[in-house]
Design a protein around this motif. Sequence first.
Motif, PDB file in Angstrom:
ATOM      1  N   ILE A 298      33.624  37.521  28.153  1.00 55.42           N
ATOM      2  CA  ILE A 298      34.865  37.865  28.847  1.00 55.42           C
ATOM      3  C   ILE A 298      35.958  38.045  27.798  1.00 55.42           C
ATOM      4  CG2 ILE A 298      36.525  37.177  30.611  1.00 55.42           C
ATOM      5  CD1 ILE A 298      34.347  35.312  31.749  1.00 55.42           C
ATOM      6  N   ARG A 299      36.370  39.270  27.592  1.00 48.82           N
ATOM      7  CA  ARG A 299      37.355  39.599  26.559  1.00 48.82           C
ATOM      8  C   ARG A 299      38.713  39.777  27.226  1.00 48.82           C
ATOM      9  NH1 ARG A 299      35.846  44.762  23.042  1.00 48.82           N
ATOM     10  NH2 ARG A 299      36.346  45.806  25.012  1.00 48.82           N
ATOM     11  N   LEU A 300      39.425  38.644  27.414  1.00 51.95           N
ATOM     12  CA  LEU A 300      40.734  38.700  28.043  1.00 51.95           C
ATOM     13  C   LEU A 300      41.734  39.411  27.146  1.00 51.95           C
ATOM     14  CD1 LEU A 300      41.068  35.078  29.471  1.00 51.95           C
ATOM     15  CD2 LEU A 300      40.743  37.166  30.807  1.00 51.95           C
ATOM     16  N   HIS A 301      42.620  40.184  27.751  1.00 54.13           N
ATOM     17  CA  HIS A 301      43.690  40.828  27.010  1.00 54.13           C
ATOM     18  C   HIS A 301      44.864  39.859  26.850  1.00 54.13           C
ATOM     19  CE1 HIS A 301      42.013  44.973  28.504  1.00 54.13           C
ATOM     20  NE2 HIS A 301      41.184  44.321  27.720  1.00 54.13           N
ATOM     21  N   ASP A 302      45.761  40.154  25.907  1.00 55.50           N
ATOM     22  CA  ASP A 302      46.868  39.247  25.600  1.00 55.50           C
ATOM     23  C   ASP A 302      47.676  38.920  26.856  1.00 55.50           C
ATOM     24  OD1 ASP A 302      46.159  39.248  22.956  1.00 55.50           O
ATOM     25  OD2 ASP A 302      47.704  40.663  22.310  1.00 55.50           O
ATOM     26  N   GLY A 303      47.901  37.627  27.067  1.00 56.06           N
ATOM     27  CA  GLY A 303      48.727  37.178  28.176  1.00 56.06           C
ATOM     28  C   GLY A 303      47.989  37.004  29.489  1.00 56.06           C
ATOM     29  N   TRP A 304      46.719  37.399  29.557  1.00 60.31           N
ATOM     30  CA  TRP A 304      45.946  37.292  30.792  1.00 60.31           C
ATOM     31  C   TRP A 304      45.117  36.021  30.780  1.00 60.31           C
ATOM     32  CZ3 TRP A 304      45.884  40.762  34.970  1.00 60.31           C
ATOM     33  CH2 TRP A 304      46.701  41.892  34.794  1.00 60.31           C
TER      34      TRP A 304
ATOM     35  N   PHE B  30      31.886  38.658  39.620  1.00 61.64           N
ATOM     36  CA  PHE B  30      33.191  38.734  40.280  1.00 61.64           C
ATOM     37  C   PHE B  30      34.088  37.683  39.647  1.00 61.64           C
ATOM     38  CE2 PHE B  30      36.356  37.646  43.458  1.00 61.64           C
ATOM     39  CZ  PHE B  30      36.810  38.895  43.852  1.00 61.64           C
ATOM     40  N   LEU B  31      35.188  38.123  39.030  1.00 62.85           N
ATOM     41  CA  LEU B  31      36.141  37.236  38.374  1.00 62.85           C
ATOM     42  C   LEU B  31      37.547  37.552  38.852  1.00 62.85           C
ATOM     43  CD1 LEU B  31      35.012  37.734  34.655  1.00 62.85           C
ATOM     44  CD2 LEU B  31      34.297  35.867  36.137  1.00 62.85           C
ATOM     45  N   GLY B  32      38.425  36.565  38.768  1.00 64.27           N
ATOM     46  CA  GLY B  32      39.846  36.811  38.933  1.00 64.27           C
ATOM     47  C   GLY B  32      40.520  36.702  37.587  1.00 64.27           C
ATOM     48  N   VAL B  33      41.335  37.685  37.229  1.00 63.13           N
ATOM     49  CA  VAL B  33      42.134  37.613  36.005  1.00 63.13           C
ATOM     50  C   VAL B  33      43.597  37.804  36.395  1.00 63.13           C
ATOM     51  CG1 VAL B  33      40.286  38.356  34.473  1.00 63.13           C
ATOM     52  CG2 VAL B  33      41.771  40.070  35.490  1.00 63.13           C
ATOM     53  N   CYS B  34      44.469  37.030  35.750  1.00 57.98           N
ATOM     54  CA  CYS B  34      45.862  36.979  36.183  1.00 57.98           C
ATOM     55  C   CYS B  34      46.822  37.076  35.003  1.00 57.98           C
ATOM     56  CB  CYS B  34      46.144  35.670  36.922  1.00 57.98           C
ATOM     57  SG  CYS B  34      45.196  35.454  38.431  1.00 57.98           S
ATOM     58  N   LYS B  35      47.950  37.720  35.261  1.00 58.58           N
ATOM     59  CA  LYS B  35      49.112  37.694  34.384  1.00 58.58           C
ATOM     60  C   LYS B  35      50.311  37.543  35.298  1.00 58.58           C
ATOM     61  CE  LYS B  35      51.140  39.895  30.317  1.00 58.58           C
ATOM     62  NZ  LYS B  35      51.157  41.116  29.467  1.00 58.58           N
ATOM     63  N   ASP B  36      51.080  38.608  35.495  1.00 56.37           N
ATOM     64  CA  ASP B  36      52.131  38.559  36.511  1.00 56.37           C
ATOM     65  C   ASP B  36      51.528  38.700  37.903  1.00 56.37           C
ATOM     66  OD1 ASP B  36      54.103  38.373  34.505  1.00 56.37           O
ATOM     67  OD2 ASP B  36      54.038  40.543  34.218  1.00 56.37           O
ATOM     68  N   ILE B  37      50.393  39.367  37.985  1.00 55.97           N
ATOM     69  CA  ILE B  37      49.637  39.505  39.218  1.00 55.97           C
ATOM     70  C   ILE B  37      48.188  39.126  38.931  1.00 55.97           C
ATOM     71  CG2 ILE B  37      51.123  41.321  40.140  1.00 55.97           C
ATOM     72  CD1 ILE B  37      48.934  43.326  39.301  1.00 55.97           C
ATOM     73  N   CYS B  38      47.420  38.911  39.970  1.00 57.38           N
ATOM     74  CA  CYS B  38      45.991  38.647  39.815  1.00 57.38           C
ATOM     75  C   CYS B  38      45.208  39.855  40.313  1.00 57.38           C
ATOM     76  CB  CYS B  38      45.573  37.412  40.605  1.00 57.38           C
ATOM     77  SG  CYS B  38      46.207  35.868  39.931  1.00 57.38           S
TER      78      CYS B  38
ATOM     79  N   GLU C 244      35.709  47.791  31.489  1.00 55.72           N
ATOM     80  CA  GLU C 244      37.095  47.581  31.102  1.00 55.72           C
ATOM     81  C   GLU C 244      38.022  47.554  32.312  1.00 55.72           C
ATOM     82  OE1 GLU C 244      38.044  50.585  28.253  1.00 55.72           O
ATOM     83  OE2 GLU C 244      36.570  49.874  26.777  1.00 55.72           O
ATOM     84  N   THR C 245      38.984  46.610  32.292  1.00 52.48           N
ATOM     85  CA  THR C 245      40.010  46.509  33.326  1.00 52.48           C
ATOM     86  C   THR C 245      41.343  46.282  32.629  1.00 52.48           C
ATOM     87  OG1 THR C 245      40.096  44.106  33.674  1.00 52.48           O
ATOM     88  CG2 THR C 245      38.266  45.303  34.712  1.00 52.48           C
ATOM     89  N   PRO C 246      42.471  46.387  33.353  1.00 53.03           N
ATOM     90  CA  PRO C 246      43.764  46.139  32.702  1.00 53.03           C
ATOM     91  C   PRO C 246      43.904  44.736  32.139  1.00 53.03           C
ATOM     92  CG  PRO C 246      44.070  47.297  34.783  1.00 53.03           C
ATOM     93  CD  PRO C 246      42.635  46.888  34.726  1.00 53.03           C
ATOM     94  N   GLY C 247      43.230  43.739  32.754  1.00 52.88           N
ATOM     95  CA  GLY C 247      43.416  42.360  32.315  1.00 52.88           C
ATOM     96  C   GLY C 247      42.357  41.820  31.390  1.00 52.88           C
ATOM     97  N   GLY C 248      41.167  42.419  31.407  1.00 49.59           N
ATOM     98  CA  GLY C 248      40.095  41.914  30.567  1.00 49.59           C
ATOM     99  C   GLY C 248      38.842  42.731  30.742  1.00 49.59           C
TER     100      GLY C 248
ATOM    101  N   PRO D  86      41.072  41.430  40.848  1.00 48.68           N
ATOM    102  CA  PRO D  86      39.651  41.105  40.809  1.00 48.68           C
ATOM    103  C   PRO D  86      38.925  41.976  39.795  1.00 48.68           C
ATOM    104  CG  PRO D  86      40.103  42.503  42.696  1.00 48.68           C
ATOM    105  CD  PRO D  86      41.422  42.251  42.023  1.00 48.68           C
ATOM    106  N   VAL D  87      37.998  41.383  39.092  1.00 45.45           N
ATOM    107  CA  VAL D  87      37.113  42.127  38.197  1.00 45.45           C
ATOM    108  C   VAL D  87      35.728  42.068  38.812  1.00 45.45           C
ATOM    109  CG1 VAL D  87      36.077  42.227  35.902  1.00 45.45           C
ATOM    110  CG2 VAL D  87      38.477  41.599  36.143  1.00 45.45           C
ATOM    111  N   GLN D  88      35.225  43.207  39.248  1.00 43.63           N
ATOM    112  CA  GLN D  88      33.901  43.310  39.834  1.00 43.63           C
ATOM    113  C   GLN D  88      33.066  44.247  38.972  1.00 43.63           C
ATOM    114  OE1 GLN D  88      35.635  44.247  43.922  1.00 43.63           O
ATOM    115  NE2 GLN D  88      33.822  43.060  44.463  1.00 43.63           N
ATOM    116  N   ALA D  89      31.869  43.815  38.627  1.00 43.62           N
ATOM    117  CA  ALA D  89      31.052  44.629  37.732  1.00 43.62           C
ATOM    118  C   ALA D  89      29.583  44.317  37.932  1.00 43.62           C
ATOM    119  CB  ALA D  89      31.434  44.366  36.272  1.00 43.62           C
ATOM    120  N   ASP D  90      28.757  45.352  37.831  1.00 46.71           N
ATOM    121  CA  ASP D  90      27.306  45.196  37.719  1.00 46.71           C
ATOM    122  C   ASP D  90      26.939  45.514  36.278  1.00 46.71           C
ATOM    123  OD1 ASP D  90      26.849  44.522  40.386  1.00 46.71           O
ATOM    124  OD2 ASP D  90      26.743  46.615  40.999  1.00 46.71           O
TER     125      ASP D  90
END
Length: 262
Positions: A52-58, A125-133, A27-31, A135-139
């Motif tokens: 990839i479960r993006l959160h609203d607005g991301w 490794f993903l980039g997720v963005c809203k007002d800021i971008c 889990e991350t703030p954006g997705g 990084p989403v890093q996960a194993d």
Amino acid sequence: MKRLQTAAIALLLLPSAAMAATSPWVETPGGDVRLVVLPADAGGAARAMLDIRLHDGWKTYWRDPGGSGIPPSITVSGARLTAIGFPAPHRLGDDANHYIGYDAPVRLPMTLGGAAGGPVTATVFLGVCKDICIPVQADLTVETGGEGFTNPLEETAISAAEATLPGAAGDGFRPLDGRWSADGKTISVRFEAPAGAAPADVFLSGAPFEFGAAGPVRRDGDAFVADVPVLHRPKAFDLEKNPILLTLRAGEKTMEAPLKVE
């Protein structure tokens, strides 16, 4: 009827080691992301997906983000990543800062080879963005050495993900050709699109090239044309071995096929 209901409940309550292998959500703030792997067939090939479960607005990026953004990076250990699919993306942002990607949850179907048993890890490794971008890093690790029972819920989810992929080229919806500009900084793409559909969205991809967002689609007789900026063109390339892919969206229809570039 009661026997059928009891059997269905029993299937859902079987130990997780016997079901499709699913990693915990990271889990991350954006997705949030997870890995799902179905049991391998006799040859060690397994259907899988990155969820990839993006959160609203991301938003997140396509495999070629169009000059602004971070393309997704996925490497697999414990098996071989033999194929990964991407649904047709959307143009996002504005004229000053546009990019190519997804603004809703997305699932990327994958095929794994050599997944005969044991742990499989996808390093993501993903980039997720809203007002800021961010990084989403996960194993993401799953254990594929269970009893081979396929969880119908996970199989349905992967089948649904596979159904979102662009279709193959066909009559009335296909590439015609691509032509380099004199300076090699643009490809003019000609294609056919279904009659009555909204003007097509045009996307090119194909490492080690990098492409920008296509210009407006225009008519050329019975065909359509769009100019696509080439942001990076390698000094050496072999389009017969590694063709450029054309992805089109026309109304509700999507198509993907190699583009012959002259």
